[in-house]
Scaffold this motif. Structure first.
Motif, PDB file in Angstrom:
ATOM      1  N   SER A   1      -3.171  35.752 -26.376  1.00  0.00           N
ATOM      2  CA  SER A   1      -2.667  36.743 -27.105  1.00  0.00           C
ATOM      3  C   SER A   1      -3.614  37.624 -27.302  1.00  0.00           C
ATOM      4  CB  SER A   1      -2.299  35.973 -28.531  1.00  0.00           C
ATOM      5  OG  SER A   1      -3.492  35.449 -28.982  1.00  0.00           O
TER       6      SER A   1
ATOM      7  N   TRP B   1     -10.330  30.227 -25.840  1.00  0.00           N
ATOM      8  CA  TRP B   1      -9.629  30.380 -27.217  1.00  0.00           C
ATOM      9  C   TRP B   1     -10.604  30.132 -28.463  1.00  0.00           C
ATOM     10  CZ3 TRP B   1      -9.382  26.193 -30.539  1.00  0.00           C
ATOM     11  CH2 TRP B   1      -9.361  24.753 -29.907  1.00  0.00           C
ATOM     12  N   SER B   2     -10.545  30.690 -29.545  1.00  0.00           N
ATOM     13  CA  SER B   2     -11.313  30.714 -30.417  1.00  0.00           C
ATOM     14  C   SER B   2     -10.700  30.070 -31.715  1.00  0.00           C
ATOM     15  CB  SER B   2     -12.029  32.112 -30.869  1.00  0.00           C
ATOM     16  OG  SER B   2     -12.407  32.144 -32.260  1.00  0.00           O
ATOM     17  N   ASP B   3     -11.370  29.175 -32.396  1.00  0.00           N
ATOM     18  CA  ASP B   3     -10.870  28.264 -33.769  1.00  0.00           C
ATOM     19  C   ASP B   3     -10.756  29.293 -34.891  1.00  0.00           C
ATOM     20  OD1 ASP B   3     -13.300  28.241 -34.128  1.00  0.00           O
ATOM     21  OD2 ASP B   3     -13.290  26.046 -33.849  1.00  0.00           O
TER      22      ASP B   3
ATOM     23  N   GLY C   1      -2.380  31.880 -30.315  1.00  0.00           N
ATOM     24  CA  GLY C   1      -2.527  30.941 -29.058  1.00  0.00           C
ATOM     25  C   GLY C   1      -3.401  31.634 -27.868  1.00  0.00           C
ATOM     26  N   PRO C   2      -3.776  30.940 -26.979  1.00  0.00           N
ATOM     27  CA  PRO C   2      -4.783  31.383 -25.856  1.00  0.00           C
ATOM     28  C   PRO C   2      -3.865  32.421 -25.125  1.00  0.00           C
ATOM     29  CG  PRO C   2      -4.715  29.241 -25.970  1.00  0.00           C
ATOM     30  CD  PRO C   2      -3.837  29.423 -26.923  1.00  0.00           C
TER      31      PRO C   2
ATOM     32  N   THR D   1      -7.691  32.366 -20.580  1.00  0.00           N
ATOM     33  CA  THR D   1      -7.355  31.141 -20.993  1.00  0.00           C
ATOM     34  C   THR D   1      -8.376  30.596 -22.227  1.00  0.00           C
ATOM     35  OG1 THR D   1      -9.229  30.589 -19.524  1.00  0.00           O
ATOM     36  CG2 THR D   1      -6.755  30.264 -18.776  1.00  0.00           C
TER      37      THR D   1
ATOM     38  N   GLN E   1      -6.574  36.681 -29.566  1.00  0.00           N
ATOM     39  CA  GLN E   1      -7.784  35.729 -28.870  1.00  0.00           C
ATOM     40  C   GLN E   1      -8.578  36.572 -27.696  1.00  0.00           C
ATOM     41  OE1 GLN E   1      -8.649  32.672 -29.632  1.00  0.00           O
ATOM     42  NE2 GLN E   1      -6.917  31.685 -31.144  1.00  0.00           N
TER      43      GLN E   1
ATOM     44  N   CYS F   1     -12.384  36.684 -28.296  1.00  0.00           N
ATOM     45  CA  CYS F   1     -13.338  35.765 -27.336  1.00  0.00           C
ATOM     46  C   CYS F   1     -14.140  36.856 -26.724  1.00  0.00           C
ATOM     47  CB  CYS F   1     -12.395  35.043 -26.393  1.00  0.00           C
ATOM     48  SG  CYS F   1     -11.529  33.580 -27.204  1.00  0.00           S
TER      49      CYS F   1
ATOM     50  N   THR G   1     -12.492  25.737 -21.943  1.00  0.00           N
ATOM     51  CA  THR G   1     -11.599  26.897 -22.997  1.00  0.00           C
ATOM     52  C   THR G   1     -12.091  27.162 -24.149  1.00  0.00           C
ATOM     53  OG1 THR G   1      -9.885  25.297 -23.571  1.00  0.00           O
ATOM     54  CG2 THR G   1      -9.348  26.455 -21.236  1.00  0.00           C
TER      55      THR G   1
ATOM     56  N   GLU H   1       0.950  37.323 -35.582  1.00  0.00           N
ATOM     57  CA  GLU H   1      -0.569  36.722 -35.417  1.00  0.00           C
ATOM     58  C   GLU H   1      -1.023  36.634 -36.924  1.00  0.00           C
ATOM     59  OE1 GLU H   1      -2.931  38.481 -32.613  1.00  0.00           O
ATOM     60  OE2 GLU H   1      -1.476  37.860 -30.929  1.00  0.00           O
TER      61      GLU H   1
END
Ligand code: TYD
Ligand code: MG
Length: 453
Positions: A188, A178-180, A185-186, A176, A191, A195, A152, A36
């Motif tokens: 993980s 996700w943060s930019d 990926g969502p 589900t 994330q 989140c 999401t 990651e």
């Protein structure tokens, strides 16, 4: 060497490593390390200028502000497990296997809370708004003023929640989202953790009661919500045995209430219905109670619950006899078997042993030892216990039967349900005709001789 900013995060325990390995050095899970990329290694503090920190301001224990009242959702079984409603500004994680009914439960919770005047939002990353509407319609909750969203992207969710005041918000599910801010990926660990942290922070800041749904899978594909458990104020588990309609809500951690309380629901065609008096639910009704069955007078949280233990001791066809248990602890079964063998002269060593708790309930009370032992002895000796008898008591390694908590309420509940006698520790009380035993061997002898004083 790892690239700059790349870390290998175990998807099982969340530990970060600088190098990839086949096995996680922290939790020994295999093939769980996933690369990651983060802007800085986890745990490292961002460089700050000393002038920017505010220093630590201490406060007293006493507060002038009265505690905000809890939000009572109106789903009593849920409220009780939370400790009497949900606390504003707190975060709750609701975990459970996929399909157990988490979304159904929480939709009912927000809809009922909304009908009582709470400002509620239900944000789903798994279902479309139409799907949620359809489900609410089938459950007769279409009129509830809940704000729905299918989203999401964490940024959009945070923006939405800042724009409008809410009392209670459900995020279904945390896997589900996700943060930019992260490339992972969502689902993980990075994330899920980030989140959850953002949502919990918002909950505390705005006084929102935030409920996060977390799927728990056995194969470890989705990052387990274990990393989230530390961040939230309460962790609830929604459990159910496949094939049974009953669902149990259990507190695993609760900063605002007891953790031994359970909520009992039944899944039907129109959603979950509350089972307000579950004491007789797990009894095998009708028919004779055969050899190998013992009714345990248990306590779940604040309520007495009667549940049947069923045992089968059979000749083994294999060199290593089988031991299978459903609804009770494996280690506890091994212990009770050892005590039956070495202190009561019951030869079980080369026989298959099966033990089942009826109705799909999971029992964790030590007070169930004697009931399990009685069921096993009854099957081994092929002598049934009296129909109208309940059993409870803790068994020690030395073979003693020890008193347990709340014996009076166990007896009272059994009497209410028509039981006339009990097998339990000496001095258990006198609500029923109690056969008090101080040693397990005495209980086994009584079962064998059918002598109930
Ligand atoms: P769901 O709440 O979607 O589970 P989760 O969110 O934990 O994954 O529940 C799904 C199951 O519940 C599904 O198998 C169908 C069943 N169900 C009923 O039996 N009756 C109902 O009224 C509803 C809404 C669901
Ligand atoms: Mg769901």
């Amino acid at each position: 060497m790892a690239r700059d900013g790349a870390v290998y995060v175990c998807q099982s325990c969340g530990a970060a490593q600088s190098k990839w390995a086949g096995q996680c050095p922290a939790c020994n899970a295999w093939n769980s390390l996933v690369e990651e990329v983060t802007s800085r290694p986890p745990g490292a503090l961002a460089p700050t200028k000393a002038s920017k920190t505010r220093g630590l301001a201490f406060e007293g224990l006493e507060s002038e502000n009265p505690e905000p009242p809890r939000i009572v959702t109106g789903v009593d079984e849920f409220d009780r497990v939370c400790g009497g409603g949900v606390v504003p500004g707190s975060a709750i994680l609701l975990g459970g296997d996929p399909g157990v009914g988490k979304s159904t439960l929480l939709l009912q919770v927000v809809a009922n809370a909304a009908l009582r005047g709470a400002r509620c939002a239900y944000i789903s990353g798994e279902e479309a708004v139409e799907q949620i509407r359809g489900r609410a319609g089938r459950m007769g909750l279409a009129q509830a003023p809940v704000k729905l969203a299918a989203e999401t992207a964490l940024r959009d969710i945070l923006d939405g929640l800042k724009r409008e005041p809410f009392d209670l918000v459900v995020i279904d599910s945390i896997q589900t989202m996700w943060s930019d801010a992260h490339e992972a990926g969502p689902g993980s660990v990075t994330q899920v953790r980030s989140c959850a942290a953002e949502l919990v922070r918002l909950a505390k800041k705005r006084g929102i009661a935030m409920i996060l749904v977390g799927h728990v899978t056995k194969d470890g594909q989705i990052a387990g919500p274990r990393v989230v458990e530390h961040m939230v104020d309460a962790v609830l588990a929604f459990e159910g045995e496949r094939g049974y309609p009953f669902r149990i809500l259990r507190g695993a951690k609760n900063r605002f209430g007891a953790t031994d309380e359970i909520g009992v629901f039944e899944m039907g065609d129109i959603g979950l219905s509350e089972v307000r008096n579950p004491s007789a639910l797990f009894l095998n009704e009708g028919g004779e109670r055969a050899a190998g069955a013992a009714v345990f007078a248990g306590i779940e949280g604040s309520r007495p619950v009667l549940v049947e233990f069923q045992a089968l001791v059979a000749p083994s066809a294999y060199g290593t006899p089988r031991r299978a248990v459903v609804g009770w602890d494996n280690g506890r079964l091994a212990m009770v078997l050892a005590v039956l063998e070495s202190r009561c002269g019951l030869g079980l060593g080369n026989r298959d042993v099966y033990l089942n708790v009826a109705g799909g309930l999971r029992i964790s009370e030590p007070a169930a030892d004697l009931a399990a032992a009685a069921a096993l002895a009854s099957s081994a000796l092929d002598e049934a216990l009296p129909q109208d008898c309940v059993v409870f008591g803790e068994v020690s390694l030395s073979g003693e039967v020890r008193p347990v908590g709340r014996m009076e309420s166990r007896l009272k509940e059994a009497a209410k349900l028509g039981f006339k006698r009990a097998l339990g520790p000496v001095g258990a009380g006198d609500g029923l005709a109690v056969t008090g035993v101080s040693r397990l061997a005495d209980a086994v002898r009584r079962i064998g001789e059918q002598s109930w004083s």
